[in-house]
Write a protein that holds these residues in place. Sequence first.
Motif, PDB file in Angstrom:
ATOM      1  N   UNK A 108     -23.651 -36.038 -23.845  1.00 34.64           N
ATOM      2  CA  UNK A 108     -22.579 -35.320 -23.165  1.00 34.64           C
ATOM      3  C   UNK A 108     -22.655 -33.812 -23.387  1.00 34.64           C
ATOM      4  N   UNK A 109     -23.530 -33.366 -24.283  1.00 29.75           N
ATOM      5  CA  UNK A 109     -23.634 -31.932 -24.563  1.00 29.75           C
ATOM      6  C   UNK A 109     -23.997 -31.155 -23.294  1.00 29.75           C
ATOM      7  N   UNK A 110     -23.241 -30.091 -23.043  1.00 30.64           N
ATOM      8  CA  UNK A 110     -23.476 -29.278 -21.855  1.00 30.64           C
ATOM      9  C   UNK A 110     -22.476 -29.531 -20.756  1.00 30.64           C
ATOM     10  N   UNK A 111     -21.711 -30.622 -20.841  1.00 33.09           N
ATOM     11  CA  UNK A 111     -20.666 -30.904 -19.856  1.00 33.09           C
ATOM     12  C   UNK A 111     -19.432 -30.055 -20.162  1.00 33.09           C
ATOM     13  N   UNK A 112     -18.704 -29.694 -19.123  1.00 35.22           N
ATOM     14  CA  UNK A 112     -17.449 -28.963 -19.304  1.00 35.22           C
ATOM     15  C   UNK A 112     -16.358 -29.962 -19.667  1.00 35.22           C
TER      16      UNK A 112
END
Length: 300
Positions: A108-112
């Motif tokens: 999920x890293x990088x999702x707003x």
Amino acid sequence: MTHACRLASALIVTLLLPLTLSAEETRPVIVCSTTQVADFARQVVGDRMEVKSVLAAGQDPHLYEKKPGDAQLVSGADLCLENGWHLEGNDWMRKLATQTGRPIVTCVEGCQPLQVPGVDEGMHDPHAWFSCTNAAIYVRNIRDAVVKLDPDHADEYRSRAALYLDQLRTLHSWIVREVNNIPVEQRVLVTSHDAFNYFCHAYGMKSATPVGWSTGKEIGAGISPQRRQETIDSIREHHVKAIFVETSVNPTMVREIAREAGVKIGGELYSDSMGAPDTAGETYIGMMRENVLTIVQSLK
């Protein structure tokens, strides 16, 4: 075929069989926390790697408790993949990877992030994959991880990922068109828990649920009368035609709210887990497609 030829053929098969098995056994292994992450991984690696999922179809990652065999499963991984943002209750996947010394990537890293009302500030809603745009970020994170793990086949992984990202863009456009068939005032999605905030945010709907995303905590404590009444009031205010149960959450509470609010159950949605093998929802794209069709048919 002569007897000598048959013997020769049998000998060749016998000699080749161990080589085939050996090639199979030496494939890198990816162990994933959830069914969605596992499907994304399979789309990228094809048959180059073996992909396994700790969770089975229909299991809730919030409520999951580690089993004795999980450590052994993770210890055999060349790479571990988790959703992250505490979807895996008590961070069980990261703990398993740390305990066994295996590398882990948080997809999920990088999702707003979106926040869930009523949850501690700074605690992100972890259900980011329900936006196709976010799903594409998961796929890119996985692609980069497997390229690093197996650089000899980097072009192959990038090509598979590129094709799948095209499919996700097509899916996104299709969802927008389908949701537009629902009258604007009826675009209210009522489900068991806050799994669909990203979906609603991406596709122009409003989410109204009786409990927050931490189903283990909320269900254990029981729904508050205030939250229950707010949900019923929202259903009546927007003249919602139907509300939905989820495949990985006990449907009892939602069925009670439906009776009290005087609305029908519009169907069952895949939420924290995809469908079982050989069902329409066994892949991410299939899961999203079936959810959208169920929602649109019940609310339009």
